[in-house]
Design a protein around this motif. Structure first.
Motif, PDB file in Angstrom:
ATOM      1  N   ARG A  27      42.848  34.745  29.601  1.00  0.00           N
ATOM      2  CA  ARG A  27      42.792  34.866  31.066  1.00  0.00           C
ATOM      3  C   ARG A  27      41.836  33.833  31.651  1.00  0.00           C
ATOM      4  O   ARG A  27      42.102  33.236  32.694  1.00  0.00           O
ATOM      5  CB  ARG A  27      42.363  36.280  31.464  1.00  0.00           C
ATOM      6  CG  ARG A  27      43.474  37.311  31.335  1.00  0.00           C
ATOM      7  CD  ARG A  27      43.112  38.614  32.025  1.00  0.00           C
ATOM      8  NE  ARG A  27      41.978  39.268  31.402  1.00  0.00           N
ATOM      9  CZ  ARG A  27      42.059  40.125  30.393  1.00  0.00           C
ATOM     10  NH1 ARG A  27      43.245  40.420  29.877  1.00  0.00           N
ATOM     11  NH2 ARG A  27      40.979  40.696  29.899  1.00  0.00           N
ATOM     12  N   ALA A  30      43.598  30.576  31.625  1.00  0.00           N
ATOM     13  CA  ALA A  30      44.612  30.544  32.679  1.00  0.00           C
ATOM     14  C   ALA A  30      43.976  30.314  34.046  1.00  0.00           C
ATOM     15  O   ALA A  30      44.535  29.602  34.892  1.00  0.00           O
ATOM     16  CB  ALA A  30      45.403  31.850  32.678  1.00  0.00           C
ATOM     17  N   ALA A  34      44.739  27.190  36.495  1.00  0.00           N
ATOM     18  CA  ALA A  34      45.118  27.412  37.887  1.00  0.00           C
ATOM     19  C   ALA A  34      44.168  26.681  38.826  1.00  0.00           C
ATOM     20  O   ALA A  34      44.589  26.093  39.831  1.00  0.00           O
ATOM     21  CB  ALA A  34      45.127  28.917  38.194  1.00  0.00           C
ATOM     22  N   GLU A  50      41.114  34.587  45.920  1.00  0.00           N
ATOM     23  CA  GLU A  50      42.400  35.291  45.852  1.00  0.00           C
ATOM     24  C   GLU A  50      43.510  34.353  45.407  1.00  0.00           C
ATOM     25  O   GLU A  50      44.390  34.737  44.634  1.00  0.00           O
ATOM     26  CB  GLU A  50      42.734  35.907  47.217  1.00  0.00           C
ATOM     27  CG  GLU A  50      41.879  37.095  47.612  1.00  0.00           C
ATOM     28  CD  GLU A  50      40.442  36.699  47.980  1.00  0.00           C
ATOM     29  OE1 GLU A  50      40.210  35.508  48.323  1.00  0.00           O
ATOM     30  OE2 GLU A  50      39.562  37.576  47.906  1.00  0.00           O
ATOM     31  N   ASP A  51      43.480  33.110  45.881  1.00  0.00           N
ATOM     32  CA  ASP A  51      44.470  32.118  45.443  1.00  0.00           C
ATOM     33  C   ASP A  51      44.381  31.892  43.937  1.00  0.00           C
ATOM     34  O   ASP A  51      45.404  31.819  43.241  1.00  0.00           O
ATOM     35  CB  ASP A  51      44.243  30.779  46.162  1.00  0.00           C
ATOM     36  CG  ASP A  51      44.472  30.849  47.654  1.00  0.00           C
ATOM     37  OD1 ASP A  51      45.298  31.668  48.100  1.00  0.00           O
ATOM     38  OD2 ASP A  51      43.819  30.063  48.381  1.00  0.00           O
ATOM     39  N   SER A  54      45.703  35.026  42.040  1.00  0.00           N
ATOM     40  CA  SER A  54      47.148  35.155  42.159  1.00  0.00           C
ATOM     41  C   SER A  54      47.870  34.137  41.287  1.00  0.00           C
ATOM     42  O   SER A  54      48.860  34.458  40.618  1.00  0.00           O
ATOM     43  CB  SER A  54      47.556  34.986  43.623  1.00  0.00           C
ATOM     44  OG  SER A  54      48.956  35.013  43.769  1.00  0.00           O
ATOM     45  N   SER A  55      47.377  32.907  41.271  1.00  0.00           N
ATOM     46  CA  SER A  55      48.019  31.857  40.491  1.00  0.00           C
ATOM     47  C   SER A  55      47.916  32.113  38.988  1.00  0.00           C
ATOM     48  O   SER A  55      48.777  31.689  38.221  1.00  0.00           O
ATOM     49  CB  SER A  55      47.398  30.502  40.826  1.00  0.00           C
ATOM     50  OG  SER A  55      48.081  29.457  40.195  1.00  0.00           O
ATOM     51  N   ALA A  56      46.845  32.809  38.580  1.00  0.00           N
ATOM     52  CA  ALA A  56      46.647  33.108  37.160  1.00  0.00           C
ATOM     53  C   ALA A  56      47.172  34.488  36.776  1.00  0.00           C
ATOM     54  O   ALA A  56      47.030  34.907  35.619  1.00  0.00           O
ATOM     55  CB  ALA A  56      45.166  33.016  36.808  1.00  0.00           C
ATOM     56  N   GLY A  57      47.765  35.210  37.735  1.00  0.00           N
ATOM     57  CA  GLY A  57      48.346  36.507  37.429  1.00  0.00           C
ATOM     58  C   GLY A  57      47.376  37.659  37.403  1.00  0.00           C
ATOM     59  O   GLY A  57      47.649  38.687  36.778  1.00  0.00           O
ATOM     60  N   VAL A  58      46.221  37.504  38.092  1.00  0.00           N
ATOM     61  CA  VAL A  58      45.263  38.609  38.193  1.00  0.00           C
ATOM     62  C   VAL A  58      44.889  38.779  39.666  1.00  0.00           C
ATOM     63  O   VAL A  58      45.197  37.929  40.498  1.00  0.00           O
ATOM     64  CB  VAL A  58      43.994  38.358  37.351  1.00  0.00           C
ATOM     65  CG1 VAL A  58      44.353  38.186  35.893  1.00  0.00           C
ATOM     66  CG2 VAL A  58      43.221  37.149  37.871  1.00  0.00           C
ATOM     67  N   SER A  59      44.200  39.871  39.963  1.00  0.00           N
ATOM     68  CA  SER A  59      43.751  40.074  41.330  1.00  0.00           C
ATOM     69  C   SER A  59      42.555  39.180  41.626  1.00  0.00           C
ATOM     70  O   SER A  59      41.860  38.727  40.706  1.00  0.00           O
ATOM     71  CB  SER A  59      43.363  41.536  41.551  1.00  0.00           C
ATOM     72  OG  SER A  59      42.218  41.856  40.786  1.00  0.00           O
TER      73      SER A  59
END
Length: 206
Positions: A27, A30, A34, A50-51, A54-59
């Protein structure tokens, strides 16, 4: 038995990372990938936590489990790539059979980096000033030491030239190789590599 006690066998310790640690490392990786992509496209100031999440698949808040701030993400990205270049450059020189081979391998190594990580180069060019003071100093120190790896090789190949001039040649050659995010859009990667390597070696020649 002889009456001499045998020492207990040392217990085997499993040092393999657990699935949880592997997932955490993945993670983190990632998030850095991102960050490179988003910072290159929008600039450091144009990207939110947040961007990144989101791009890495987490909150967004989950990013803080890996980095204390967006600035720390930028710091990790640029410090780690600078360290990777230094370690890799030293390994190239250490394993080369001659200084001439070392120089060719250094050029190939850096062109590999430039072709593989154009986003990181864009971020370095544009957002270096956004680093914290400590991370900025770490990046500059690592990069100075990387330059000296090249200068050491050039000095052995051309001992009559002052190190200051050799340093200038090396830094100018980095600019040439690092131009790929802006200039290598209409050629194949293979042709770009050939052109860059040939031009870099010509620029570094005595």
């Amino acid at each position: 038995m002889s009456g001499v006690e045998m020492a207990d066998e040392p217990l085997a310790v499993d040092v393999r990372p657990t699935a949880r640690l592997r997932a955490k490392a993945e993670r983190r990786s990632a998030l850095l990938e991102a960050a490179a992509r988003l910072f290159a496209r929008h600039g450091f100031e144009g990207v939110s936590i947040e961007d990144l999440g989101s791009s890495a698949g987490v909150s967004g808040p989950a990013v803080y489990r890996h980095f204390p701030s967006k600035q720390a993400v930028l710091g990790a990205l640029l410090v780690e790539v600078s360290d990777r270049l230094l370690v890799g450059g030293r390994a190239v020189v250490d394993t080369a059979p001659s200084d001439a081979d070392a120089l060719r391998s250094l050029v190939r190594f850096h062109v590999d980096f430039a072709l593989a990580e154009p986003d990181v180069i864009r971020v370095q060019d544009r957002d270096l000033a956004a680093l914290s003071a400590a991370d900025g100093e770490s990046v500059r120190d690592l990069q100075r030491r990387y330059v000296e790896v090249w200068v050491d090789v050039l000095s052995r190949l051309d001992p009559s030239t002052e190190r200051a001039e050799l340093r200038l040649r090396a830094q100018a050659t980095f600019g040439l190789m690092n131009s790929t995010p802006h200039s290598a859009r209409s050629l194949t990667a293979g042709r770009t590599r050939t052109v860059l390597e040939r031009m870099a070696l010509a620029a570094l020649a005595p």
